[in-house]
Design an enzyme around this catalytic site. Sequence first.
Site, mmCIF file in Angstrom:
data_model
loop_
_atom_site.group_PDB
_atom_site.id
_atom_site.type_symbol
_atom_site.label_atom_id
_atom_site.label_comp_id
_atom_site.label_asym_id
_atom_site.label_seq_id
_atom_site.Cartn_x
_atom_site.Cartn_y
_atom_site.Cartn_z
ATOM 1 N NE ARG A 1 -3.657 -2.395 2.256
ATOM 2 C CZ ARG A 1 -4.633 -2.710 3.102
ATOM 3 N NH1 ARG A 1 -4.940 -1.868 4.087
ATOM 4 N NH2 ARG A 1 -5.311 -3.823 2.955
ATOM 5 C CD GLU B 1 -8.593 -1.841 10.264
ATOM 6 O OE1 GLU B 1 -8.711 -0.603 10.295
ATOM 7 O OE2 GLU B 1 -8.598 -2.514 9.220
ATOM 8 C CB SER C 1 -11.267 -4.535 7.976
ATOM 9 O OG SER C 1 -12.377 -3.711 7.706
ATOM 10 N NE ARG D 1 -2.052 -2.323 11.385
ATOM 11 C CZ ARG D 1 -2.968 -1.405 11.072
ATOM 12 N NH1 ARG D 1 -4.223 -1.558 11.467
ATOM 13 N NH2 ARG D 1 -2.626 -0.336 10.367
ATOM 14 N NE ARG E 1 -1.483 4.339 9.059
ATOM 15 C CZ ARG E 1 -2.756 3.958 8.917
ATOM 16 N NH1 ARG E 1 -3.215 3.587 7.740
ATOM 17 N NH2 ARG E 1 -3.572 3.968 9.951
#
Length: 427
Positions: free
Chosen positions: A261, A348, A351, A392, A276
């Site tokens: 990303r 998070e 999802s 994560r 991130r």
Amino acid sequence: MLDLQLLRSDLDGVVKRLADRGFTLPAAEFEVLEAERKKVQTDTQELQARRNALSKQVGQLKAKKEDASALMAEVGAQADQLKALEQQLDSVQKRLTDFLMVIPNLPQSSVPAGKSEADNVEVRRVGAPRTFDFAVKDHVDVGAALGGLDFDTAGKIAGARFSVLKGGIARMHRALAQFMLDVHTQEHGYTEVYAPYMVSGECANGVSSLAKFKDDLFKVEGRDLYLIPTAEYPVTNFVRNQILASSELPLKFVCHTPCFRSEAGSYGKDTRGMIRQHQFDKVELVQIVAPETSAEAHEQLTAHAETILNKLELPFRTVALCTGDMGFSSAKTYDIEVWLPGQNAYREISSCSNFEAFQARRMHARYRAAGTAQGKTEFVHTINGSGLAVGRTLVAILENGQQADGSVAVPAALQPYMGGLQAIRPL
RNA sequence: GGAGAGAUGGCCGAGUGGUCGAAGGCGCUCCCCUGCUAAGGGAGUAUAGGCUCAAAAGGCUUAUCGAGGGUUCGAAUCCCUCUCUCUCCGCCA
């Protein structure tokens, strides 16, 4: 993509439901486009029908060796007009499609109304955060003390938002992916798949809007190929342009891939550590289901993801995203948030979304209703969720499992995947 | 990288300019026959869309034979470009 029929039959209703998620549908623009489409399409098809009929007559005359030059001239005379109309039709249909392709999905009625993250609703909380009798470190410091988390070297190689893992931490990262795959295949009935890490623009458009989100993707220079931001991209597209038998449903796939990303627009956010990253690993759950079962399947898939946290003894909570916080393609989303003592917050880690027919319409993924061969085809529903984000999860174990002496406890469920190792100690 | 072959409906496969949305077979669905198993007979069986209709049914109609362009009154069929698949050679993780 929304159902065009729905926009035609209940434009006001669609406008209203989209307003709930903070999207303004330009209804007037749609009506103008639609009126133009109707006129041009009707005119074009009339002329085409005429051409087809006359051409058929030409064929019949010629078969009888009669003169057909008058008919041929007649069709020839309208060739220019027909061509112009056909081009107009192409143009208006393309504009209509472009218009539709950037409209987000309609939220389910059960989705809580709201504008931002602050309006999300917690649906459950599992496990109690541990109390520490020493100063809690975040994963960056825990990793540094172990000598296995190296952002300097990563920066030297590729810049910010990358990481290098070493020793026990690298091994744990690998172990986590194996563990997740085994749980989902052995206990939850998913089929493990391996898939390309790049997809065509067409496939990217199948799951989301390339026009809207291309800045978030890394593109292969000079080719219509994008590095995947999640395995959802390749795996959901397995069923693109297919008509499945209802007996084949549900399809349940689990896929471990790296995800890429660009994180455009998140400058300054989560700059520390590996929360991130431009590149991270994820084990993704994807289900292709019949429409009437999708709500139930969505709940199950969410529970499958939660199972991993349960087994790893990590505290978490699950929240239902509000209308204003949901992703573009989603009709309903649960975020699973893991407790990170270093941040003193839930963050998070998964999802899980039900896209209903939104992606299926974009991909032309259909199935044939049970029993009859003449059964009407219908769009499938697609569901996916992280099960889980590997990086994560690693962060969560480092932070939740840290001990006073600087070592990190390996969760019991993970120990078999690490040769029985009970703790990671400094290199 | 070089040489060649190919892409047609759920599957196999015919079709090289005209009534072809596409023969035939397999599969599938429904019905009939047959007192098990097996076999036989009949009918049906692509997708997306538009217009019409209050709606359903129906009617009319368009597009689609890998994708896109072209030639032609007319293209699955001829021409061009692209994509993908297969075979052989070379190279290679």
